[in-house]
Design an enzyme around this catalytic site. Sequence first.
Site, mmCIF file in Angstrom:
data_model
loop_
_atom_site.group_PDB
_atom_site.id
_atom_site.type_symbol
_atom_site.label_atom_id
_atom_site.label_comp_id
_atom_site.label_asym_id
_atom_site.label_seq_id
_atom_site.Cartn_x
_atom_site.Cartn_y
_atom_site.Cartn_z
ATOM 1 N N ASP A 1 -1.906 4.487 7.944
ATOM 2 C CA ASP A 1 -2.192 5.607 8.704
ATOM 3 C C ASP A 1 -2.570 5.348 10.389
ATOM 4 O O ASP A 1 -1.807 5.233 11.250
ATOM 5 C CB ASP A 1 -3.246 6.563 7.728
ATOM 6 C CG ASP A 1 -3.387 7.910 8.708
ATOM 7 O OD1 ASP A 1 -3.370 8.041 10.010
ATOM 8 O OD2 ASP A 1 -3.502 8.945 8.080
ATOM 9 N N ASP B 1 0.950 -0.927 -0.035
ATOM 10 C CA ASP B 1 -0.121 -0.060 0.103
ATOM 11 C C ASP B 1 0.894 1.405 -0.095
ATOM 12 O O ASP B 1 2.207 1.176 0.184
ATOM 13 C CB ASP B 1 -0.914 -0.174 1.178
ATOM 14 C CG ASP B 1 -2.215 0.807 0.996
ATOM 15 O OD1 ASP B 1 -2.302 1.277 -0.335
ATOM 16 O OD2 ASP B 1 -3.148 0.678 1.626
ATOM 17 N N ASP B 2 0.161 2.418 -0.189
ATOM 18 C CA ASP B 2 1.095 3.478 -0.560
ATOM 19 C C ASP B 2 1.340 4.121 0.952
ATOM 20 O O ASP B 2 2.551 4.521 1.340
ATOM 21 C CB ASP B 2 0.393 4.737 -1.206
ATOM 22 C CG ASP B 2 -1.131 4.861 -0.669
ATOM 23 O OD1 ASP B 2 -1.533 4.251 0.257
ATOM 24 O OD2 ASP B 2 -1.732 6.019 -1.105
HETATM 25 O O1 LIG Z 1 -4.230 3.082 7.972
HETATM 26 P P1 LIG Z 1 -5.552 3.621 7.439
HETATM 27 O O2 LIG Z 1 -6.011 4.844 8.394
HETATM 28 O O3 LIG Z 1 -6.485 2.585 7.256
HETATM 29 O O4 LIG Z 1 -5.289 4.527 6.177
HETATM 30 C C1 LIG Z 1 -4.578 4.360 5.054
HETATM 31 C C2 LIG Z 1 -5.176 3.948 3.811
HETATM 32 O O5 LIG Z 1 -6.096 4.998 3.254
HETATM 33 C C3 LIG Z 1 -5.752 5.413 2.065
HETATM 34 O O6 LIG Z 1 -6.688 4.948 1.101
HETATM 35 P P2 LIG Z 1 -8.344 5.021 1.034
HETATM 36 O O7 LIG Z 1 -8.986 4.221 1.857
HETATM 37 O O8 LIG Z 1 -8.548 6.840 1.134
HETATM 38 O O9 LIG Z 1 -8.503 4.929 -0.543
HETATM 39 P P3 LIG Z 1 -7.564 4.973 -1.729
HETATM 40 O O10 LIG Z 1 -6.322 4.209 -1.653
HETATM 41 O O11 LIG Z 1 -8.568 4.568 -2.880
HETATM 42 O O12 LIG Z 1 -7.199 6.457 -2.077
HETATM 43 C C4 LIG Z 1 -4.493 4.900 1.915
HETATM 44 O O13 LIG Z 1 -4.281 4.643 0.387
HETATM 45 C C5 LIG Z 1 -4.455 3.610 2.798
HETATM 46 O O14 LIG Z 1 -4.888 2.446 1.883
HETATM 47 O O1 LIG Z 2 -3.510 10.960 0.349
HETATM 48 C C1 LIG Z 2 -3.541 10.471 1.573
HETATM 49 N N1 LIG Z 2 -2.827 11.005 2.654
HETATM 50 C C2 LIG Z 2 -2.623 10.645 3.928
HETATM 51 O O2 LIG Z 2 -1.833 11.081 4.606
HETATM 52 C C3 LIG Z 2 -3.711 9.436 4.201
HETATM 53 N N2 LIG Z 2 -4.091 9.065 5.439
HETATM 54 C C4 LIG Z 2 -5.215 8.050 5.298
HETATM 55 N N3 LIG Z 2 -5.306 8.212 3.908
HETATM 56 C C5 LIG Z 2 -4.339 9.156 3.393
HETATM 57 N N4 LIG Z 2 -4.582 9.514 2.082
HETATM 58 MG MG LIG Z 3 -5.833 3.096 0.096
#
Ligand SMILES: O=P(O)(O)OC[C@H]1O[C@H](OP(=O)(O)OP(=O)(O)O)[C@H](O)[C@@H]1O
Ligand SMILES: O=c1[nH]c(=O)c2nc[nH]c2[nH]1
Ligand SMILES: [Mg+2]
Length: 173
Positions: free
Chosen positions: A112, A108-109
């Site tokens: 959080d 994952d990117d």
């Molecule tokens: O540790 P957490 O609090 O769960 O947050 C982290 C996740 O939140 C974001 O995804 P998001 O659900 O916003 O969707 P996306 O990847 O489609 O942008 C990010 O890409 C992680 O997958």
């Molecule tokens: O673009 C993002 N940046 C963040 O720091 C983050 N945390 C949860 N989801 C996130 N998405």
């Molecule tokens: Mg995500």
Amino acid sequence: MITPLPHEKGFHVSWDQLHRDARALAWRLDKRGPGADGAWRAVVAITRGGMAPAMIVARELDIRTVDTISVKSYHAGGGKADTQREAEVLKSPDDAMMGDGEGVLIVDDLVDTGKTLELVRQLYPKAHFATIYAKPKGEPMVDTFITGVSQDTWIFFPWDMALQYVEPYRGKD
Ligand SMILES: O=P(O)(O)OC[C@H]1O[C@H](OP(=O)(O)OP(=O)(O)O)[C@H](O)[C@@H]1O
Ligand SMILES: O=c1[nH]c(=O)c2nc[nH]c2[nH]1
Ligand SMILES: [Mg+2]
């Protein structure tokens, strides 16, 4: 999704930076798989943010088996900041390929709060979880990451940004 608004700081990541950090992640994972040769069986991206990092990792490590898991997170109490975050799987990777996750790199990117990885870990307890960025709350959920940022930092990814004109610091009167 958590909103960037309450965050004190912003960490802006360019495509170039993301590419370098994803490569660093791949190199750190190289030959760390559970088998005798240290190879990984597959890469699974947590969509959508994990897709670009997972593609770069798969390319660096020459892994051709790539799948996705889609996780949607939301506030259980209707979007208020102080409510509990919940996560739900919208699309699963191939069951037969995944097994219990052994030998699979799940990318994952960022992590959080850790809610997303917590859910995916329950499903694939033997997988290896890797992110490029990690905030302190989520760190216990990730096995390998490259850069730590503080909890009050919002990470801005290149796919969420665009170049735009800014007024010069010393403007015309
Ligand atoms: O540790 P957490 O609090 O769960 O947050 C982290 C996740 O939140 C974001 O995804 P998001 O659900 O916003 O969707 P996306 O990847 O489609 O942008 C990010 O890409 C992680 O997958
Ligand atoms: O673009 C993002 N940046 C963040 O720091 C983050 N945390 C949860 N989801 C996130 N998405
Ligand atoms: Mg995500």
